[in-house]
Design a protein around this motif. Structure first.
Motif, short mmCIF file in Angstrom:
data_model
loop_
_atom_site.label_atom_id
_atom_site.label_comp_id
_atom_site.label_asym_id
_atom_site.label_seq_id
_atom_site.Cartn_x
_atom_site.Cartn_y
_atom_site.Cartn_z
N ILE A 68 47.77 50.11 31.61
CA ILE A 68 47.10 48.83 31.39
C ILE A 68 45.62 49.04 31.07
N ALA A 69 44.97 49.92 31.84
CA ALA A 69 43.56 50.22 31.59
C ALA A 69 43.38 50.81 30.19
N GLN A 70 44.29 51.69 29.80
CA GLN A 70 44.22 52.28 28.46
C GLN A 70 44.42 51.21 27.40
N PHE A 71 45.37 50.31 27.61
CA PHE A 71 45.66 49.26 26.64
C PHE A 71 44.43 48.38 26.40
N HIS A 72 43.74 48.04 27.48
CA HIS A 72 42.57 47.16 27.38
C HIS A 72 41.26 47.93 27.13
N GLU A 73 41.36 49.26 27.14
CA GLU A 73 40.19 50.12 26.93
C GLU A 73 39.12 49.87 27.99
N ARG A 74 39.58 49.81 29.25
CA ARG A 74 38.70 49.69 30.40
C ARG A 74 38.91 50.87 31.35
N GLU A 75 38.05 50.93 32.38
CA GLU A 75 38.06 52.11 33.25
C GLU A 75 39.26 52.16 34.18
N ASP A 76 39.66 51.02 34.73
CA ASP A 76 40.72 51.06 35.75
C ASP A 76 41.39 49.70 35.84
N ALA A 77 42.53 49.68 36.53
CA ALA A 77 43.31 48.44 36.67
C ALA A 77 43.97 48.41 38.03
N ILE A 78 44.25 47.21 38.52
CA ILE A 78 44.94 47.00 39.79
C ILE A 78 46.02 45.95 39.58
N LEU A 79 47.22 46.22 40.10
CA LEU A 79 48.36 45.32 39.95
C LEU A 79 48.43 44.31 41.09
N TYR A 80 48.89 43.10 40.74
CA TYR A 80 49.16 42.05 41.72
C TYR A 80 50.57 41.50 41.47
N ALA A 81 51.05 40.70 42.42
CA ALA A 81 52.36 40.08 42.26
C ALA A 81 52.37 39.04 41.15
N SER A 82 51.21 38.47 40.84
CA SER A 82 51.09 37.50 39.75
C SER A 82 49.63 37.45 39.33
N CYS A 83 49.36 36.84 38.16
CA CYS A 83 47.97 36.64 37.78
C CYS A 83 47.33 35.56 38.64
N PHE A 84 48.11 34.64 39.15
CA PHE A 84 47.57 33.67 40.11
C PHE A 84 46.94 34.42 41.29
N ASP A 85 47.64 35.45 41.78
CA ASP A 85 47.09 36.26 42.87
C ASP A 85 45.86 37.04 42.42
N ALA A 86 45.88 37.55 41.19
CA ALA A 86 44.71 38.27 40.70
C ALA A 86 43.49 37.38 40.66
N ASN A 87 43.66 36.13 40.22
CA ASN A 87 42.55 35.19 40.20
C ASN A 87 42.14 34.76 41.60
N ALA A 88 43.11 34.66 42.50
CA ALA A 88 42.79 34.29 43.89
C ALA A 88 42.07 35.41 44.61
N GLY A 89 42.29 36.65 44.18
CA GLY A 89 41.76 37.80 44.91
C GLY A 89 40.46 38.36 44.41
N LEU A 90 39.98 37.89 43.26
CA LEU A 90 38.80 38.51 42.64
C LEU A 90 37.47 37.96 43.15
N PHE A 91 37.28 36.66 43.05
CA PHE A 91 35.94 36.08 43.20
C PHE A 91 35.43 36.19 44.64
N GLU A 92 36.31 36.07 45.61
CA GLU A 92 35.91 36.18 47.01
C GLU A 92 35.36 37.57 47.31
N VAL A 93 35.91 38.58 46.64
CA VAL A 93 35.47 39.95 46.85
C VAL A 93 34.18 40.25 46.09
N LEU A 94 34.09 39.75 44.88
CA LEU A 94 32.97 40.08 44.00
C LEU A 94 31.69 39.33 44.35
N LEU A 95 31.82 38.06 44.79
CA LEU A 95 30.66 37.18 44.88
C LEU A 95 30.35 36.76 46.31
N THR A 96 29.05 36.63 46.60
CA THR A 96 28.55 36.21 47.91
C THR A 96 27.72 34.94 47.73
N PRO A 97 27.18 34.37 48.82
CA PRO A 97 26.31 33.20 48.66
C PRO A 97 25.06 33.47 47.84
#
Length: 426
Positions: free
Chosen positions: A126-155
Motif C-alpha cells: 500500500i505504501a509503495q502504491f501511494h508512494e509514501r513511507e509507511d502504511a497501517i491497516l485497519y478493519a475499515s476506513c471508518f476506523d482509520a478516520n476514527a483513529g487518526l486525529f485523536e492521536v495526531l492533534l492536541t488542544p
C-alpha cells in the motif's frame, strides 16, 4: 439431580433471579418508555419517506446480480465496485489461497498475537502504491478516520475540515481536542480565512475528501496545497472514492491533480475498488504510522483483518500496479452515462466521476423511482436525510469498469421511462 450441597447453594440464586417463581417480575416501565420513544422515531422516518430498506442480493457482487424478490438478471448501478474486482477470478483465488494457508482469522489484535507476514506485506505494498513511507491497516476506513486525529492533534493544534466531509471524518475530528474550524464546501477563500485564524496553533491540518461520495465532486487540491504551504499546514485527504481509478495509474485524486508530493496523509479503503471486501488504512510519514501503532484506539482494540481479505486486496493491488488499463477505462464509461442522462433531461451532480448523483430533491420521489427502476431490472438506491441534506434527495448511480456500453444505455433508457412516468423529465 444436583447433589444436596449444590442444591443448598443454588436455592438462594433461584430465589433472587428476576422472573423466577416466588420473585416479583422485573420492572419493565423504563423499557416500555424507551420502546415507545424508539417506535415514535421509526414512525417519523417512515412518514418522512426516508425509510431505508435493505435489499437482499443472492449472487456475487458484480455488474449483473440476482436480487431476492426480483426475476431475472438485474443490472447493478449502486455498488462501489468501481473496477469490477469484487468477483474477479484472480482476486477470489488469492482470497481462497490465503484462507487455506493462514486460516479464517487471528482471534486477536495485532500487538498481542495478530500480525502475520501477509499483513506486513500488504502494508508495504500500500505504501509503495501511494508512494509514501509507511502504511497501517485497519478493519475499515471508518476506523482509520476514527483513529487518526485523536492521536495526531492536541488542544494546541487546529483542524480545518470541509463542511461536507464524510461522517467518519466528522466523528474522528470530534474525538480529538484540537481547535476545530469548518470551511464552506470547496471554498478556498473561506479556508484561507480559517487558516489565518489558526496561525497561533502549533499544528494545522487541512482535512478533505478527495472525492465527495454524495456529490461526485473533486476537492480543489492544487489550490488547497498552495494554501497549506503558504500557512504551514499539513494536508489530509480521504481517498475512498478515488483510490484505484482516478489518475493516470489509478493512484487517486492527488495523482489526478498532480500533487502527490504535496499531500501528507491519506486514508483510504480496501472495501471499494481494491477488491470490495473490507479494511482501511492510513499512509504517510513513518513517524506518524509508528505513533498510530502505539496509540490509535481502533487499531489497538480491534481484531486485525482476516487473511482472505488481505489476500484479495493484495491481488487487486497487483493487478493495478501491473496495468492501468482498467483504471483508464472508467473515463469513457462515465462520460457515456452522464451525457445520456443530461440529454434525457436529468440533473447530474459532480463532474467526470463515476459517482453520478441523479438529483431529485424529494425523498419519497427518490425512493419511488428506485423501486420502479428495479421493476425494469436496474438496481439503484434513493439517498435521503440524514445521508444527504433535507431537500436534496437523489439516486446515486455508480459506474463500474465492468459495465458494458449496452449496460449503460439500458440504465439511461430505464431512467428516461421512469422519469417520464413521474413527471421528472419531458
Amino acid at each position: 439431580m444436583l447433589p444436596r450441597c449444590l442444591r443448598r447453594l443454588s436455592a438462594p440464586l433461584r430465589a433472587s433471579y428476576p422472573g423466577r417463581p416466588g420473585h416479583p417480575a422485573r420492572d419493565t416501565s423504563a423499557l416500555a418508555q424507551a420502546t415507545a420513544v424508539l417506535q415514535g422515531e421509526l414512525e417519523g422516518i417512515q412518514a418522512a419517506g426516508t425509510w431505508k430498506s435493505e435489499r437482499i442480493i443472492t449472487s456475487k457482487q458484480g455488474p449483473h446480480i440476482s436480487v431476492e424478490g426480483s426475476r431475472g438478471d438485474i443490472l447493478n448501478f449502486c455498488a462501489n465496485n468501481y473496477l469490477g474486482l469484487s468477483s474477479h477470478p484472480a482476486v477470489i483465488e488469492a482470497g481462497v489461497a490465503a484462507l487455506q494457508q493462514y486460516g479464517a482469522g487471528l482471534s486477536s489484535v495485532r500487538f498481542i498475537c495478530g500480525t502475520q507476514d501477509l499483513h506486513k506485506a500488504l502494508e508495504k505494498k500500500i505504501a509503495q502504491f501511494h508512494e509514501r513511507e509507511d502504511a497501517i491497516l485497519y478493519a475499515s476506513c471508518f476506523d482509520a478516520n476514527a483513529g487518526l486525529f485523536e492521536v495526531l492533534l492536541t488542544p494546541e493544534d487546529a483542524v480545518l475540515s470541509d463542511e461536507l466531509n464524510h461522517a467518519s471524518i466528522i466523528d474522528g475530528i470530534r474525538l480529538c481536542k484540537a481547535q476545530k474550524y469548518r470551511y464552506r464546501h470547496l471554498d478556498l477563500d473561506d479556508l484561507e480565512n480559517k487558516l489565518k485564524q489558526a496561525q497561533s496553533q502549533r499544528l494545522r491540518v487541512i482535512v478533505t475528501d478527495g472525492v465527495f461520495s454524495m456529490d461526485g465532486d473533486v476537492a480543489p487540491l492544487r489550490g488547497l496545497c498552495d494554501l497549506a504551504e503558504r500557512y504551514a499546514a499539513l494536508v489530509f485527504i480521504d481517498e475512498c472514492h478515488a483510490t484505484g481509478f482516478l489518475g493516470e495509474r489509478g493512484r487517486g485524486t492527488d495523482e489526478l491533480l498532480g500533487v502527490m508530493n504535496r499531500v501528507h496523509i491519506i486514508n483510504s479503503t480496501l472495501g471499494k475498488a481494491l477488491g470490495g471486501a473490507a479494511g482501511g488504512y492510513t499512509v504517510g510519514p513513518k513517524p506518524l504510522i509508528d505513533l498510530l501503532r502505539q496509540r490509535s484506539r481502533p487499531y489497538l482494540f480491534s481484531n486485525t483483518l482476516p487473511p482472505p481479505v488481505v489476500g484479495c486486496a493484495s491481488k487487486a493491488l497487483d493487478l493495478l500496479m501491473a496495468s492501468n488499463q482498467i483504471a483508464q477505462s472508467m473515463a469513457a464509461k462515465t462520460k457515456r452515462f452522464r451525457s445520456g442522462m443530461a440529454q434525457a433531461g436529468f440533473t447530474i451532480s459532480g463532474a467526470d466521476h463515476p459517482i453520478c448523483p441523479v438529483m431529485l430533491g424529494d425523498a419519497r420521489l427518490a425512493s419511488q423511482i428506485a423501486e420502479d427502476m428495479l421493476k425494469r431490472g436496474i438496481y439503484v438506491v434513493g439517498f435521503s436525510f440524514p445521508v444527504v441534506p433535507r431537500g436534496k434527495a437523489r439516486i446515486r448511480v455508480q459506474i463500474s469498469a465492468a459495465h458494458s456500453d449496452d449496460d449503460i444505455d439500458r440504465c439511461v433508457d430505464a431512467f428516461r421511462d421512469v422519469g417520464r412516468l413521474h413527471g421528472v423529465v419531458p
